[in-house]
Design an enzyme around this catalytic site. Structure first.
Site, short mmCIF file in Angstrom:
data_model
loop_
_atom_site.label_atom_id
_atom_site.label_comp_id
_atom_site.label_asym_id
_atom_site.label_seq_id
_atom_site.Cartn_x
_atom_site.Cartn_y
_atom_site.Cartn_z
N ASP A 260 0.83 -1.20 0.00
CA ASP A 260 0.00 0.00 0.00
C ASP A 260 0.88 1.26 0.00
O ASP A 260 2.04 1.21 0.41
CB ASP A 260 -0.89 0.03 1.25
CG ASP A 260 -1.88 -1.11 1.27
OD1 ASP A 260 -2.18 -1.66 0.19
OD2 ASP A 260 -2.34 -1.46 2.37
N1 URA Z 1 -1.33 -6.01 3.77
C1 URA Z 1 -1.82 -4.75 3.81
O1 URA Z 1 -2.88 -4.51 4.38
N2 URA Z 1 -1.12 -3.78 3.19
C2 URA Z 1 0.04 -3.99 2.56
O2 URA Z 1 0.65 -3.04 2.04
C3 URA Z 1 0.57 -5.30 2.55
C4 URA Z 1 -0.15 -6.29 3.16
#
Ligand code: URA
Length: 232
Positions: free
Chosen positions: A101
């Site tokens: 993310d």
């Molecule tokens: N899980 C998440 O919620 N975000 C990420 O960036 C990676 C795994």
């Protein structure tokens, strides 16, 4: 390997563009001008395009320490992409292995080898990914068993696969998952009534993000590191 394929794999030219520059007389092998795209090139040959020596770029395997504020997609209207952190030729051929993310930091693998990235990110192969998680509320010991058994994520039909939770502090833990569902870690903590405040990926399979690889920095993976991923 055919000369046009060699030119293609050494530059950003397509196969037909490579054929064209060869026919135009811009390519030499060992100093001799050649115009046949089908000529065979061996490892010892020196190939020049426009008087500059060119070499096969080969498959690339990179690890990046992703900072917050960067996206893992190839383009984004609002945020810089992780590819802007790379000083590499033919950036357009590279892709990330899965995605973190915008606000997640840590280990991201980047390659131009589609088969390799598929084997790491495909749910069939159950490649473990370990995240350091900081939460808004204290994490109860009962979360260890809940994540081991699997939790139901909102609007999904099946529970998550067994995941290992190691409590580090009251609001800090290491979570190892073997899937890569959308926002999986944040949604797993939401499923047990908590909220992820900060997320950092430390490890993929046995490959740990090196302590001396600072945010925004990257390195080409060594043969040993590729082996730690268990796929080379
Ligand atoms: N899980 C998440 O919620 N975000 C990420 O960036 C990676 C795994």
């Amino acid at each position: 390997m055919r000369l046009d394929k060699f030119v293609c794999e050494s530059t950003d030219l397509t196969r037909s563009q490579a054929g064209k520059v060869i026919r135009q007389g811009l390519v030499t092998i060992n100093g001799t001008l050649v115009k046949q795209a089908a000529l065979q090139v061996t490892a010892d040959d020196v190939v020049c395009l426009d008087e500059q020596q060119i070499n096969i770029i080969g498959k690339r395997y990179i690890m990046l320490h992703k900072p917050a504020g960067y996206v893992c997609s190839t383009s984004d209207p609002d945020h810089p992409t992780v590819f802007t952190l790379l000083d590499e030729p033919l950036l357009e051929r590279l892709h990330t292995v899965g995605r973190l993310d915008l606000d997640t930091t840590g280990l991201v693998l980047i390659t131009d080898d589609g088969q390799w990235s598929h084997r790491i990110s495909s749910p069939k192969h159950h490649v473990a990914k370990t995240y350091r998680v900081w939460t808004a509320d204290p994490i109860p010991v009962s979360a260890i068993a809940q994540f081991e058994q699997g939790v139901m994520l909102r609007s999904e039909a099946s529970p998550t696969l067994p995941a290992q939770l190691e409590l580090i502090g009251e609001k800090e833990a290491l979570l190892t998952i073997q899937e890569g569902r959308y926002h999986q870690v944040k949604r797993m903590f939401a499923a047990i009534g908590n909220k992820v405040e900060q997320l950092h990926r430390e490890k993929i399979a046995a490959l740990q993000l090196p302590d001396d690889l600072m945010e925004g920095e990257y390195r080409v993976l060594t043969q040993h590191q590729l082996q730690l991923l268990g796929l080379k």
